[in-house]
Design a protein around this motif. Structure first.
Motif, PDB file in Angstrom:
ATOM      1  N   ASN A 143     -48.704  79.485  -2.866  1.00 52.36           N
ATOM      2  CA  ASN A 143     -47.427  79.992  -3.359  1.00 52.36           C
ATOM      3  C   ASN A 143     -47.702  80.699  -4.680  1.00 52.36           C
ATOM      4  N   ASN A 144     -47.451  82.012  -4.716  1.00 52.29           N
ATOM      5  CA  ASN A 144     -47.841  82.824  -5.872  1.00 52.29           C
ATOM      6  C   ASN A 144     -46.713  83.772  -6.245  1.00 52.29           C
ATOM      7  N   ASP A 145     -45.901  83.380  -7.218  1.00 51.46           N
ATOM      8  CA  ASP A 145     -44.902  84.296  -7.755  1.00 51.46           C
ATOM      9  C   ASP A 145     -45.591  85.344  -8.617  1.00 51.46           C
ATOM     10  N   ILE A 146     -45.141  86.592  -8.493  1.00 47.17           N
ATOM     11  CA  ILE A 146     -45.794  87.710  -9.175  1.00 47.17           C
ATOM     12  C   ILE A 146     -44.829  88.326 -10.170  1.00 47.17           C
ATOM     13  N   GLU A 147     -45.271  88.483 -11.407  1.00 47.68           N
ATOM     14  CA  GLU A 147     -44.461  89.095 -12.452  1.00 47.68           C
ATOM     15  C   GLU A 147     -45.046  90.451 -12.819  1.00 47.68           C
ATOM     16  N   LEU A 148     -44.203  91.479 -12.804  1.00 47.45           N
ATOM     17  CA  LEU A 148     -44.630  92.834 -13.141  1.00 47.45           C
ATOM     18  C   LEU A 148     -44.038  93.248 -14.482  1.00 47.45           C
ATOM     19  N   LYS A 149     -44.801  94.036 -15.212  1.00 43.89           N
ATOM     20  CA  LYS A 149     -44.390  94.496 -16.529  1.00 43.89           C
ATOM     21  C   LYS A 149     -43.830  95.905 -16.437  1.00 43.89           C
ATOM     22  N   PRO A 150     -42.656  96.159 -17.043  1.00 52.24           N
ATOM     23  CA  PRO A 150     -42.123  97.527 -17.030  1.00 52.24           C
ATOM     24  C   PRO A 150     -43.128  98.505 -17.617  1.00 52.24           C
ATOM     25  N   GLN A 151     -43.188  99.670 -17.017  1.00 56.64           N
ATOM     26  CA  GLN A 151     -44.188 100.664 -17.390  1.00 56.64           C
ATOM     27  C   GLN A 151     -43.698 101.519 -18.548  1.00 56.64           C
ATOM     28  N   SER A 152     -44.503 101.671 -19.557  1.00 50.84           N
ATOM     29  CA  SER A 152     -44.146 102.516 -20.693  1.00 50.84           C
ATOM     30  C   SER A 152     -44.416 103.964 -20.351  1.00 50.84           C
ATOM     31  N   ILE A 153     -43.766 104.874 -21.099  1.00 52.01           N
ATOM     32  CA  ILE A 153     -43.930 106.309 -20.860  1.00 52.01           C
ATOM     33  C   ILE A 153     -45.377 106.722 -21.025  1.00 52.01           C
ATOM     34  N   GLU A 154     -46.068 106.129 -22.010  1.00 50.52           N
ATOM     35  CA  GLU A 154     -47.442 106.530 -22.270  1.00 50.52           C
ATOM     36  C   GLU A 154     -48.368 106.216 -21.110  1.00 50.52           C
ATOM     37  N   MET A 155     -48.022 105.205 -20.311  1.00 46.89           N
ATOM     38  CA  MET A 155     -48.902 104.792 -19.223  1.00 46.89           C
ATOM     39  C   MET A 155     -48.654 105.547 -17.950  1.00 46.89           C
ATOM     40  N   GLU A 156     -47.544 106.280 -17.862  1.00 50.59           N
ATOM     41  CA  GLU A 156     -47.207 106.939 -16.603  1.00 50.59           C
ATOM     42  C   GLU A 156     -48.295 107.925 -16.188  1.00 50.59           C
ATOM     43  N   SER A 157     -48.776 108.718 -17.143  1.00 51.29           N
ATOM     44  CA  SER A 157     -49.752 109.748 -16.798  1.00 51.29           C
ATOM     45  C   SER A 157     -51.065 109.151 -16.319  1.00 51.29           C
ATOM     46  N   LEU A 158     -51.339 107.895 -16.697  1.00 51.56           N
ATOM     47  CA  LEU A 158     -52.576 107.255 -16.279  1.00 51.56           C
ATOM     48  C   LEU A 158     -52.518 106.756 -14.844  1.00 51.56           C
TER      49      LEU A 158
END
Length: 842
Positions: A143-158
């Motif tokens: 059982n593995n709940d997954i948490e995602l972090k909102p993406q910042s504008i600076e990371m979008e291009s990467l």
């Protein structure tokens, strides 16, 4: 497990032989102590181990044997959510590189994958969030709940270049599906505030009659053909404030799913679309307050955790101050106008344990409008739903829902020569269970049952104290039971082909709570052709309809970045909204199918191509559809639908066909984002009958009220810097069909216009430009520390260049020359409408 073998089984006089080296020490076995079947216990012992058993000389012998790894099956499951708020993420993709397959999280953020024993690399993706990678060794259920972090504008291009090809592969098999991204929706221009329905009108295939009217029309269907839901509960009226604002408070909305043609088997009861709006669950980590102050509406929401984070809550409220503004204007014309609404949302989620969650949701809304000497109209919805989520064996997701949905309407007139109150109500009580079984990464099974009890008071008219006529009217109550079972299986066949095949079996039983008139066969229904009356509460006064509705979709992966789909959907609608106008109003009446009112049956065929272009970071699609409907409800010329005890005598039935092509492109990342949609379509109706009074336009096809040949919408958002963003909408579409008089005749000295064929002409084309600018007030202090308080200002102008779009025409006798008629054009919001809204959150 050693304890079980050494103590439990011998205590039941069961002799068992085994070697210590083949029995794992740490394996635990869970089973009901009441179950003593030996075969069940032995199967549990050997499950996912290199063990088998046989009976030798009245003794059970455990033996070791070598099995291939592919025979071992383990399940990884859990919930995908936002790391900051704990809100679940719907439609997040969980992708396993080693098997080139994956699954998407469901409407409650749940995912499940059953895999052979081994090590796997997992990718978890969701639009607007950082991609998460991790490795997992599958040697037991996890059982593995997954948490995602909102993406910042600076990371979008990467990450732009690597995210979308996988999204194409994991994309839902359903065609004609759209989701409204609430974060992006907050940046585009609106009349007043962010609105789900206004946003949907910028998507291809979704239209409305015009400004200031409620409801939307999907692929030519009427507004009552949309299945609109809030947290699983059906809504009967979805608009406030003259149709300009929906009942969905944007602060409380988490996800908006719009299905235009390919309905999953679990949805039924409407023929045009499914619009499912889900509320947020409340922040799991911190207490927050958010809201906004605007010229049209103001709103407030609180959310947070309680009971050691086992409970989350959310409360929101909205209102408008227009009543106060209008009453304080110097012009007396506005003093007799009322225009106000309020609504309240609430939601609780309680985590019993990792496998059980309980939700309690509620909504209440009320509107009141009045124009000068017109009557006061009041209406509103109330909804409450209780849901239980249960996970069984890590791969079967149960969602059981009970809800009540109510709609009420009243019109109050207190003038001396007409003093009355008219009212109508609808109450639905529903129980349903939806199950998703994640059998393996290539096979997902959906099945369930539902039952809805409809209780309608179509209308009653009660005289007031000033009215001495005593002409009260009360239409008989209507009651009916709508039930269904459904099964649907999604299967991946090879590396390119995916299928989803299923059916929905529906039954509608009109319970005959009121008397029913029997009409002469092969004659038009009228008061003159009534031959008998079926009395209420008799066995004969029960009408039942059954229908099997097959549904299916095929998806073929053309390449890494493209796919094509082909789908077929059938549905049936037992509830109808009767209206004398082209746009729905609060005073329209809902009726159910029975002895004299038929259900409407629909079939739709859809095919499309979907592609991602990595060089320009854009998704695009082209869809073609054809839809035909039988027993479509229309009205005779001059029909009287208000408080009519024999309303079936005003109805006629025919067929409808709608077909078209939709183009859609969308760019989600970067400083420039937005989308564009274009629809070329045709919607026609045909009412052919041997009796002339039951025909329209001599039985020939004619354009439906909702026919729109061309429809184009463009939305652009530009992030100027970290503080400022600007956005605009441009809309252009063909004017709707309209009936203009071709001559006039005189009755008792009054000129009456003569209308030829229905919808033989059109209104002028519609176009409009909206503009908005958002200023983000700095979230940081001068010291660089982040503030707990966030806020922004939104400046917008609706109809920037003041286009006077035609809504309708009125033809009246000229006061100066009675032999001539004058034409008056009605335009709603025929001028620029500025607005400013202050939003905050802390």
């Amino acid at each position: 497990m050693r304890t079980l073998l050494e103590r439990v089984l011998p205590a039941h006089n069961i002799s068992i032989s085994y070697h210590d080296n083949i029995v794992p020490l740490d394996k635990s076995i869970v089973f009901d102590s009441k179950i003593t079947r030996l075969k069940f216990i032995l199967t549990k012992i050997c499950e996912n181990e290199n063990l088998n058993y046989e009976v030798v000389n009245d003794q059970i012998v455990l033996k070791y044997y070598e099995r291939p790894k592919s025979e071992y099956k383990y399940t990884i499951d859990g919930v995908i959510k936002d790391i900051e708020s704990g809100e679940i993420l719907i439609g997040a993709s969980v992708y396993i590189k080693e098997i080139a397959s994956g699954v998407s999280s469901n409407a409650y953020g749940y995912y499940s994958l059953t895999l052979p024993r081994g090590k796997y690399e997992v990718e978890v993706r969701y639009i607007g969030y950082e991609t998460k990678y991790f490795s997992i060794d599958m040697f037991k259920n996890v059982n593995n709940d997954i948490e995602l972090k909102p993406q910042s504008i600076e990371m979008e291009s990467l990450q732009i270049d690597e995210r979308n090809p996988m999204d194409i592969k994991a994309h839902s098999i359903l065609s004609s599906t759209n989701r409204i991204d609430m974060e992006m929706a907050e940046r585009i221009p609106y009349l007043g505030e962010v609105d789900v329905f206004q946003g949907s009108l910028l998507l291809p295939g979704i239209t409305n009659i015009g400004e200031g009217v409620s409801g939307v029309n999907v692929r030519g269907g009427s507004s009552d053909q949309n299945l609109v839901m809030l947290d699983e509960a059906v809504l009967y009226s979805s608009n406030h404030f003259f149709g300009l604002i929906s009942v969905f408070n944007p602060d409380a909305v988490s996800d908006v799913e719009i299905l235009k043609g390919d309905f999953p088997a679990k949805y039924g009861g409407r023929n045009s679309s499914v619009m499912h709006v889900r509320q947020k669950e409340g922040n799991e980590n911190d207490f927050h307050v958010s809201g906004g102050l605007g010229l049209i509406t103001s709103r407030l929401m609180v959310e947070g955790p309680a009971l050691d984070q086992k409970l989350t809550y959310l409360f929101s409220a909205r209102s408008t101050f227009w009543d106060l503004i209008l009453r304080n204007l110097s012009d007396p014309l506005f003093n007799d106008i009322r225009a106000n609404f309020q609504d309240v949302n609430g939601k609780f989620k309680y985590n019993i344990n990792s496998n059980n969650k309980v939700y309690l949701s509620g909504y209440w809304g009320a509107d009141a409008t009045k124009y000068g000497t017109d009557a006061l109209q009041k209406w509103g919805n109330s909804i409450s739903s209780l849901r239980w989520n249960h996970i069984w064996k890590n791969k079967h997701f149960f969602n059981t829902t009970f809800y009540h949905s109510g709609y009420r309407y009243s019109v109050i007139e207190t003038q001396e020569f007409r003093d009355y109150e008219g009212r109508a109500t609808i109450n639905d009580y529903a129980l349903k269970m939806d199950v998703t079984s994640y059998l393996n990464p290539r096979n997902i099974l959906d099945w369930g049952v539902s039952a809805i009890w409809h209780d309608l008071l179509p209308g009653e008219l009660v005289s007031g104290s000033l009215d001495t006529s005593g002409d009260d009217v009360s239409l008989p109550d209507e009651r009916g039971l709508e039930s269904a079972i459904y099964v649907s299986s999604e299967n991946r066949i090879g590396s390119r082909l995916t299928s989803s095949l299923g059916f929905r079996l529906t039954n509608f039983r009109n319970q005959g709570a009121s008397d029913v008139y029997v009409y002469q066969e092969n004659q038009p229904k009228s008061h003159a052709t009534i031959v008998d009356t079926l009395r209420a509460n008799t066995k004969e006064n029960v009408k039942s309809y059954w229908r099997l509705l097959p549904r299916g979709t095929l998806k073929f992966q053309l390449g890494e970045n493209s796919s094509t789909k082909l789908s077929y959907t059938s549905s049936i609608q037992y509830m109808h909204l009767l209206s004398n106008t082209t746009s729905p109003s609060s005073s329209d009446a809902w009726v159910m199918s029975g002895y004299n009112i038929l259900p409407t049956f629909m079939q739709q065929y859809t095919t499309g191509i979907y592609r991602y272009f990595p060089l320009i970071d854009m998704n695009a699609s082209v869809e073609l559809y054809y839809r035909n409907s039988e027993d479509v409800v229309e009205y005779k010329n001059g029909a009287n639908l208000v408080f009519n005890q024999t309303v079936e005598t005003e109805l006629i039935y025919g067929s409808e066909r709608a077909y078209g092509v939709e183009f859609f492109v969308k760019k989600t990342f970067g400083r420039w984002t937005g989308w564009a949609g274009y629809t070329l379509s045709k919607v026609e109706r045909k009412f052919e009958n041997k009796f002339e009074e039951l025909e329209i336009n001599e039985g020939n096809y004619y354009p439906s009220d909702y026919d729109r040949t061309h429809d184009f919408a463009l939305t652009v958002v530009f992030e100027m810097n970290k503080r400022w963003s600007i956005s605009s909408n441009f809309v252009y579409y063909t004017g709707r069909p309209y009936s203009f008089p071709d001559s006039k005749y005189e009755i008792d000295g009054i000129l009456v216009p003569n209308y030829p064929d229905r919808n033989h002409d059109r209104l002028s084309n519609y176009h409009r430009l909206d503009l908005a600018a958002t200023y983000q007030i700095s979230p940081y202090k001068k010291s660089g520390e982040k503030r707990k308080y966030e806020s922004d200002l939104v400046f917008s102008v609706y109809n920037l260049y003041g286009r006077k779009n035609t809504q309708a025409y009125f033809f009246t006798a000229d006061e100066d020359n009675p032999n001539q008629s004058s034409t008056q054009k009605l335009s709603v919001l025929a001028f620029p409408v500025p607005s400013i809204t202050y939003n905050f959150r802390f």
